[in-house]
Scaffold this motif. Structure first.
Motif, PDB file in Angstrom:
ATOM      1  N   ALA A  96      58.983  31.012  46.330  1.00 61.97           N
ATOM      2  CA  ALA A  96      58.809  31.355  44.914  1.00 61.97           C
ATOM      3  C   ALA A  96      57.553  30.699  44.361  1.00 61.97           C
ATOM      4  N   LEU A  97      57.357  29.419  44.652  1.00 62.21           N
ATOM      5  CA  LEU A  97      56.174  28.707  44.165  1.00 62.21           C
ATOM      6  C   LEU A  97      54.901  29.309  44.737  1.00 62.21           C
ATOM      7  N   GLY A  98      54.902  29.594  46.037  1.00 56.51           N
ATOM      8  CA  GLY A  98      53.735  30.221  46.651  1.00 56.51           C
ATOM      9  C   GLY A  98      53.433  31.575  46.034  1.00 56.51           C
ATOM     10  N   SER A  99      54.474  32.337  45.726  1.00 51.24           N
ATOM     11  CA  SER A  99      54.278  33.657  45.101  1.00 51.24           C
ATOM     12  C   SER A  99      53.716  33.522  43.697  1.00 51.24           C
ATOM     13  N   ILE A 100      54.200  32.543  42.957  1.00 46.59           N
ATOM     14  CA  ILE A 100      53.683  32.311  41.599  1.00 46.59           C
ATOM     15  C   ILE A 100      52.195  31.969  41.669  1.00 46.59           C
ATOM     16  N   ILE A 101      51.844  31.083  42.585  1.00 50.25           N
ATOM     17  CA  ILE A 101      50.436  30.702  42.733  1.00 50.25           C
ATOM     18  C   ILE A 101      49.603  31.908  43.130  1.00 50.25           C
ATOM     19  N   TRP A 102      50.101  32.716  44.084  1.00 49.71           N
ATOM     20  CA  TRP A 102      49.367  33.892  44.535  1.00 49.71           C
ATOM     21  C   TRP A 102      49.175  34.898  43.400  1.00 49.71           C
ATOM     22  N   VAL A 103      50.237  35.167  42.634  1.00 45.70           N
ATOM     23  CA  VAL A 103      50.154  36.122  41.525  1.00 45.70           C
ATOM     24  C   VAL A 103      49.179  35.615  40.462  1.00 45.70           C
ATOM     25  N   ASN A 104      49.246  34.330  40.131  1.00 42.52           N
ATOM     26  CA  ASN A 104      48.323  33.779  39.133  1.00 42.52           C
ATOM     27  C   ASN A 104      46.881  33.834  39.617  1.00 42.52           C
ATOM     28  N   ARG A 105      46.662  33.555  40.879  1.00 44.70           N
ATOM     29  CA  ARG A 105      45.314  33.615  41.445  1.00 44.70           C
ATOM     30  C   ARG A 105      44.772  35.038  41.392  1.00 44.70           C
ATOM     31  N   ARG A 106      45.639  36.010  41.740  1.00 47.78           N
ATOM     32  CA  ARG A 106      45.232  37.419  41.688  1.00 47.78           C
ATOM     33  C   ARG A 106      44.897  37.854  40.262  1.00 47.78           C
ATOM     34  N   SER A 107      45.718  37.403  39.294  1.00 49.52           N
ATOM     35  CA  SER A 107      45.464  37.822  37.906  1.00 49.52           C
ATOM     36  C   SER A 107      44.182  37.191  37.364  1.00 49.52           C
ATOM     37  N   ILE A 108      43.855  35.974  37.792  1.00 54.01           N
ATOM     38  CA  ILE A 108      42.596  35.337  37.371  1.00 54.01           C
ATOM     39  C   ILE A 108      41.418  36.083  37.969  1.00 54.01           C
ATOM     40  N   LYS A 109      41.517  36.455  39.256  1.00 49.11           N
ATOM     41  CA  LYS A 109      40.445  37.206  39.906  1.00 49.11           C
ATOM     42  C   LYS A 109      40.265  38.563  39.244  1.00 49.11           C
ATOM     43  N   ASP A 110      41.389  39.236  38.917  1.00 48.82           N
ATOM     44  CA  ASP A 110      41.307  40.544  38.282  1.00 48.82           C
ATOM     45  C   ASP A 110      40.693  40.462  36.890  1.00 48.82           C
ATOM     46  N   SER A 111      41.000  39.391  36.152  1.00 49.66           N
ATOM     47  CA  SER A 111      40.470  39.270  34.779  1.00 49.66           C
ATOM     48  C   SER A 111      38.996  38.901  34.774  1.00 49.66           C
ATOM     49  N   THR A 112      38.489  38.258  35.830  1.00 47.51           N
ATOM     50  CA  THR A 112      37.066  37.925  35.899  1.00 47.51           C
ATOM     51  C   THR A 112      36.257  38.996  36.594  1.00 47.51           C
ATOM     52  N   GLY A 113      36.955  39.964  37.176  1.00 46.81           N
ATOM     53  CA  GLY A 113      36.264  41.050  37.861  1.00 46.81           C
ATOM     54  C   GLY A 113      35.835  40.684  39.270  1.00 46.81           C
ATOM     55  N   ASP A 114      36.250  39.530  39.751  1.00 51.69           N
ATOM     56  CA  ASP A 114      35.903  39.090  41.124  1.00 51.69           C
ATOM     57  C   ASP A 114      36.968  39.613  42.077  1.00 51.69           C
ATOM     58  N   ASN A 115      36.681  40.645  42.795  1.00 50.02           N
ATOM     59  CA  ASN A 115      37.657  41.237  43.722  1.00 50.02           C
ATOM     60  C   ASN A 115      37.359  40.860  45.157  1.00 50.02           C
ATOM     61  N   ASN A 116      36.368  39.975  45.390  1.00 51.31           N
ATOM     62  CA  ASN A 116      36.072  39.543  46.758  1.00 51.31           C
ATOM     63  C   ASN A 116      37.082  38.504  47.184  1.00 51.31           C
ATOM     64  N   GLU A 117      37.637  38.665  48.324  1.00 50.81           N
ATOM     65  CA  GLU A 117      38.649  37.721  48.843  1.00 50.81           C
ATOM     66  C   GLU A 117      37.971  36.567  49.518  1.00 50.81           C
TER      67      GLU A 117
END
Length: 185
Positions: free
Chosen positions: A164-185
């Protein structure tokens, strides 16, 4: 609700269920021996274990109430022929003193351990002690049988909590990347 949120909620709920089951098992034991021995220790009469991999706990306590009281307690698990199968020991003590911060007390007056008995049969305990003159109080011994081990439930609870914690971190990281427009992994 998004798939990720449902997954996280499922992990959290599953983790909570496993932790509650572990607490339930830990608090639902049946007392099979409850005896008082002298400070010298002694034998605990034989008791029947009727199933494979039976989990039992042994709680040995001594009400040490005088400063300097010390007792080394050795607990031997015995088979029906009085052969030692396992041994556990612990130093019980009660200390007091004064330092720059004032009076203090430190004590450890209980040995609490669990055994998994692999085979059905007759078993017993021998309690040996090595104590000083300030540790003359009786020793209380309680043997409790549990219907299961808490270890797998506790480990599963932690596993789902980490997921659950790992998923929360992953989802938050994805949403930060999406909001900044950085889609490079």
């Amino acid at each position: 609700m998004k798939k990720q949120e449902i997954y996280i909620l499922g992990c959290v709920l599953t983790s909570v269920i496993f932790f509650v089951l572990s607490l339930f098992i830990n608090n639902s034991g049946k007392t099979i021996q409850d005896v008082t021995l002298s400070s010298e220790g002694g034998l605990i009469s034989s008791f029947e274990i009727s199933r494979k991999n039976q989990v039992i706990s042994v709680k040995v306590s001594q009400n040490l109430d005088q400063a300097g009281g010390q007792n080394t307690v050795l607990v031997d698990l015995l088979d029906k022929n009085s052969n030692v199968l396992l041994s556990v020991s612990k130093d019980l003590y009660y200390e007091t003193g004064y330092d720059s911060e004032g009076a203090w007390t430190d004590s450890d007056t209980m040995l609490n351990t669990k055994f998994t008995i692999p085979e059905p049969g007759q078993y017993g305990f021998r309690i040996n002690t090595n104590h000083n003159d300030l540790a003359q109080q009786d020793i209380e011994v309680k043997v409790i049988a549990y219907w299961a081990s808490t270890l797998p439930f506790t480990l599963a609870g932690w596993l789902f909590a980490i997921l659950a914690l790992g998923s929360i971190i992953w989802v938050n990281r994805r949403s930060i990347k999406d909001s900044t427009g950085d889609n490079n992994e």
